[in-house]
Design a protein around this motif. Sequence first.
Motif, short mmCIF file in Angstrom:
data_model
loop_
_atom_site.label_atom_id
_atom_site.label_comp_id
_atom_site.label_asym_id
_atom_site.label_seq_id
_atom_site.Cartn_x
_atom_site.Cartn_y
_atom_site.Cartn_z
N HIS A 42 0.86 -1.17 0.00
CA HIS A 42 0.00 0.00 0.00
C HIS A 42 0.91 1.23 0.00
CE1 HIS A 42 -4.00 -1.82 1.68
NE2 HIS A 42 -3.51 -2.50 0.65
N VAL A 43 0.70 2.10 -0.97
CA VAL A 43 1.43 3.35 -1.04
C VAL A 43 0.50 4.44 -0.51
CG1 VAL A 43 2.66 4.99 -2.52
CG2 VAL A 43 2.72 2.53 -3.05
N CYS A 44 0.91 5.08 0.59
CA CYS A 44 0.02 6.00 1.29
C CYS A 44 0.64 7.39 1.36
CB CYS A 44 -0.25 5.51 2.71
SG CYS A 44 -0.94 3.84 2.79
N ALA A 45 -0.21 8.40 1.41
CA ALA A 45 0.23 9.77 1.62
C ALA A 45 0.52 10.00 3.09
CB ALA A 45 -0.84 10.75 1.14
N ASP A 46 1.64 10.61 3.40
CA ASP A 46 1.96 11.04 4.75
C ASP A 46 1.56 12.51 4.86
OD1 ASP A 46 2.99 11.73 7.20
OD2 ASP A 46 4.91 10.71 6.91
N LEU A 47 0.33 12.74 5.29
CA LEU A 47 -0.22 14.10 5.27
C LEU A 47 0.45 15.02 6.27
CD1 LEU A 47 -3.98 13.18 4.79
CD2 LEU A 47 -2.33 13.94 3.07
N GLU A 48 1.20 14.46 7.21
CA GLU A 48 1.96 15.31 8.13
C GLU A 48 3.11 15.99 7.41
OE1 GLU A 48 3.19 13.08 11.50
OE2 GLU A 48 1.15 12.79 12.27
N ARG A 49 3.42 15.54 6.19
CA ARG A 49 4.50 16.13 5.42
C ARG A 49 3.96 16.95 4.24
NH1 ARG A 49 9.65 14.49 6.15
NH2 ARG A 49 9.89 13.38 8.12
N ALA A 50 2.71 17.32 4.33
CA ALA A 50 2.14 18.22 3.32
C ALA A 50 2.74 19.61 3.47
CB ALA A 50 0.62 18.27 3.47
N ILE A 51 2.65 20.40 2.41
CA ILE A 51 3.16 21.78 2.41
C ILE A 51 1.98 22.67 2.05
CG2 ILE A 51 4.92 23.33 1.46
CD1 ILE A 51 6.57 20.89 0.73
N PRO A 52 1.13 22.99 3.03
CA PRO A 52 -0.19 23.58 2.73
C PRO A 52 -0.15 24.94 2.07
CG PRO A 52 0.23 23.55 5.11
CD PRO A 52 1.29 22.73 4.47
N HIS A 53 0.86 25.74 2.30
CA HIS A 53 0.87 27.06 1.66
C HIS A 53 1.18 26.96 0.17
CE1 HIS A 53 1.27 31.41 1.17
NE2 HIS A 53 2.34 31.14 0.44
N SER A 54 2.30 26.31 -0.14
CA SER A 54 2.72 26.21 -1.55
C SER A 54 1.99 25.12 -2.31
CB SER A 54 4.23 25.96 -1.62
OG SER A 54 4.95 27.04 -1.03
N ASP A 55 1.38 24.18 -1.59
CA ASP A 55 0.70 23.04 -2.22
C ASP A 55 -0.65 22.80 -1.53
OD1 ASP A 55 0.33 20.79 -3.90
OD2 ASP A 55 1.26 19.46 -2.41
N PRO A 56 -1.56 23.78 -1.60
CA PRO A 56 -2.79 23.70 -0.80
C PRO A 56 -3.71 22.55 -1.16
CG PRO A 56 -2.90 25.51 -2.38
CD PRO A 56 -1.50 25.02 -2.40
N ASP A 57 -3.65 22.06 -2.39
CA ASP A 57 -4.52 20.95 -2.82
C ASP A 57 -3.82 19.60 -2.73
OD1 ASP A 57 -6.59 22.77 -3.47
OD2 ASP A 57 -5.67 23.14 -5.43
N ASP A 58 -2.59 19.57 -2.24
CA ASP A 58 -1.80 18.34 -2.16
C ASP A 58 -1.50 17.77 -3.55
OD1 ASP A 58 -1.63 18.39 0.61
OD2 ASP A 58 -3.42 17.17 0.88
N ARG A 59 -1.50 18.61 -4.55
CA ARG A 59 -1.19 18.15 -5.90
C ARG A 59 0.26 17.70 -5.99
NH1 ARG A 59 1.06 19.97 -10.36
NH2 ARG A 59 1.62 21.87 -9.25
N ALA A 60 1.19 18.53 -5.48
CA ALA A 60 2.60 18.16 -5.52
C ALA A 60 2.87 16.95 -4.64
CB ALA A 60 3.47 19.34 -5.09
N LEU A 61 2.14 16.81 -3.54
CA LEU A 61 2.27 15.62 -2.70
C LEU A 61 1.96 14.37 -3.51
CD1 LEU A 61 1.05 15.12 0.93
CD2 LEU A 61 0.35 13.50 -0.83
N HIS A 62 0.87 14.41 -4.29
CA HIS A 62 0.52 13.26 -5.13
C HIS A 62 1.58 13.01 -6.19
CE1 HIS A 62 -3.43 13.71 -3.25
NE2 HIS A 62 -3.79 12.56 -3.80
N LEU A 63 2.16 14.08 -6.75
CA LEU A 63 3.20 13.91 -7.76
C LEU A 63 4.40 13.17 -7.16
CD1 LEU A 63 3.17 17.45 -9.40
CD2 LEU A 63 2.39 15.34 -10.48
N GLY A 64 4.83 13.59 -5.97
CA GLY A 64 5.95 12.93 -5.33
C GLY A 64 5.66 11.47 -5.04
#
Length: 330
Positions: A42-64
């Motif tokens: 299972h590949v999961c997002a670690d939302l504690e490592r989100a960058i909410p100002h520069s990546d408010p929609d978590d788009r870059a998080l999904h890219l990574g």
Amino acid sequence: MSRHVPSEERVTDLVYDAAAAPSMHNAQPWRFRYFQGSSTFHVCADLERAIPHSDPDDRALHLGCGGALLNLRVAVVHEGWYPVTRLLPDPADPALLATVQLTGLGGGESDLGVLYPAIHQRHSSRFPFEETEIPQAVRKALSDAARREGVELTWPASWHLREVLELLAEAEARNLTDRGADQDLAEWTRLDAPSVNMAADGVPGYAFGPRKRGGKAPMRDFAGPRQAAGRGAAEFERTPQLALLSTTHDRPEDWLRAGQAMERVLLLATIEGLSSSFATQALEWTDLRWPLRDPLSGTGCTQVVLRLGYGPKGPSTPRRPVPDVLDIQP
């Protein structure tokens, strides 16, 4: 290579390979769970490592995370298995981004194995590149690689390239005076990390590259207003070679596909002797991202901007220890 059920040591090695992927500010926003009974990751997002100002929609998080998923698929094929991959398999759990089940070799994934040597050779290079033009055959191969993941890779030229460069310059200027962007850099840059062993994440000062004294290459200044000891300045390329990765839609599934295409392109570029870095500043501003789309059709959603060329290889950057990102279940 063995197709038997992988040992815990082998599972650890696969995640070590997956986690070599790039991510915004090297935040490494991923976690992996491995279920031994079904041989499934299972590949999961670690939302504690989100960058909410520069990546408010978590788009870059999904890219990574998509980049880490592609690395996992490459490593699985290299080890002799076939990765049966599903994106966003559980609508009730949006943090579960993908599952990868290991089965016997089959399907159309066998060509991924040739990319494996590049996984730990690929590093972002924030140094000047040569003016040497990338051959058309290599450009086509990179575009074909992106298309294998359902993503379009295009090479802006002439007036479109000038427009993209202007948008990136505008975004960089905004970021340098934007308090939130500066706070993001302060959190995820490591001015006092002289070596890869001094931190587990973020962008260390030795990987910033020189300040741009001239040229048109779109470089992010990771130091911002701060001083990085011993950092010099340099002339960058006058005609940077950029590639845009775009999807038809703009949903989490598209972001994951774009992340996989991004990493597939970067691995192939590394094998072809190219260096690379990211030029994604304009994607962090809604009003600047939209004009990046295909100027002829007026459609498509730009997800990644890559700077490619011949130049110095970038240094390796820190990675979180595998035990911090992997949980093995029976």
